[in-house]
Design a protein around this motif. Structure first.
Motif, short mmCIF file in Angstrom:
data_model
loop_
_atom_site.label_atom_id
_atom_site.label_comp_id
_atom_site.label_asym_id
_atom_site.label_seq_id
_atom_site.Cartn_x
_atom_site.Cartn_y
_atom_site.Cartn_z
N UNK A 102 -11.58 78.21 97.05
CA UNK A 102 -10.90 78.82 95.91
C UNK A 102 -9.93 77.78 95.37
N UNK A 103 -10.30 77.21 94.23
CA UNK A 103 -9.52 76.09 93.68
C UNK A 103 -8.56 76.58 92.60
N UNK A 104 -7.27 76.34 92.83
CA UNK A 104 -6.22 76.80 91.92
C UNK A 104 -5.42 75.60 91.45
N UNK A 105 -5.00 75.62 90.19
CA UNK A 105 -4.30 74.45 89.64
C UNK A 105 -2.91 74.29 90.25
N UNK A 106 -2.40 73.08 90.17
CA UNK A 106 -1.06 72.76 90.69
C UNK A 106 0.01 73.65 90.05
N UNK A 107 -0.07 73.84 88.73
CA UNK A 107 0.95 74.66 88.05
C UNK A 107 0.94 76.10 88.54
N UNK A 108 -0.26 76.65 88.68
CA UNK A 108 -0.40 78.04 89.12
C UNK A 108 0.10 78.20 90.57
N UNK A 109 -0.30 77.27 91.43
CA UNK A 109 0.13 77.34 92.84
C UNK A 109 1.65 77.26 92.93
N UNK A 110 2.23 76.33 92.17
CA UNK A 110 3.69 76.14 92.22
C UNK A 110 4.39 77.42 91.79
N UNK A 155 -13.19 78.28 90.61
CA UNK A 155 -11.88 78.01 89.98
C UNK A 155 -11.21 79.37 89.75
N UNK A 156 -9.98 79.49 90.19
CA UNK A 156 -9.37 80.83 90.17
C UNK A 156 -8.39 81.07 89.02
N UNK A 157 -7.99 80.01 88.33
CA UNK A 157 -6.97 80.17 87.28
C UNK A 157 -7.41 81.17 86.20
N UNK A 158 -6.45 81.97 85.76
CA UNK A 158 -6.68 82.99 84.73
C UNK A 158 -7.74 84.03 85.11
N UNK A 159 -7.96 84.22 86.41
CA UNK A 159 -8.92 85.25 86.84
C UNK A 159 -8.24 86.17 87.84
#
Ligand code: S3P
Length: 173
Positions: A102-110, A155-159
């Protein structure tokens, strides 16, 4: 078959894992919860009492136990699990285990981790969001070497969790 969810802290492994297991009518197991129940301590307390090396040894032996006993399950790992003690190789050597990163962007993780950092021993000491972002950037870079070896990636961003588990089903089958 076991579906093994891997990814950085805060990538949604537990939420997605629960949803995915429900959708696929499989058992669900969260490795962090399993360690806490077996050790009768929170992960934070294990780190505090015994340090990270002890935790990694326990994590690896509980992972083996879980992989040996679980069948037709969704298993969510801890963020560091695939990066230590040959754990990823152990997962990959059994063809019945299918791993999904499950790949999440740096901004979202932070953003997510800043709010929840107190219960995570590796980042609980971090004071500012900028400091956390620098930590996660470097740590994620090191760990991506392992995460990128998963059989599949979503990719998990925005989901939301439901969309991520549906996408996991479509990459898996
Ligand atoms: C860790 C992640 C945590 C937990 C422990 C160490 C890591 O799990 O296993 O605090 O090394 O990334 P989550 O990814 O479920 O937060």
């Amino acid at each position: 078959m076991n579906i093994v969810l891997i990814g950085y802290m805060g990538s949604g492994k537990s939420l997605v894992g629960r949803d995915l297991a429900k959708k696929m009518k499989l058992e669900y197991l969260d490795l962090d919860d399993y360690i806490e129940s077996q050790e009768k301590k929170t992960i934070s307390k294990i780190f505090e009492d015994h340090g990270e090396i002890y935790f990694r040894k326990k994590e690896s032996s509980y992972l083996k136990e879980v992989l040996d006993t679980c069948n037709d399950s969704v298993i969510s790992l801890g963020g560091g699990t695939p990066c230590f003690a040959g754990n990823l190789e152990i997962i990959k050597e059994n063809k019945n285990n299918k791993s999904v990163y499950l790949q999440t962007s740096l901004d979202e993780l932070t953003k997510r981790l800043f709010i929840e950092r107190a219960k995570r021993p590796l980042i609980a000491h971090i004071k500012t969001i900028e400091e956390l972002k620098d930590f996660v950037r470097k740590h994620l870079f090191e760990r991506s070497f392992y995460y990128n070896k998963a059989d599949h990636r979503v990719i998990t961003d925005q989901k939301n969790a439901s969309q991520i588990s549906e996408e996991s089903i479509s990459v898996l089958f």
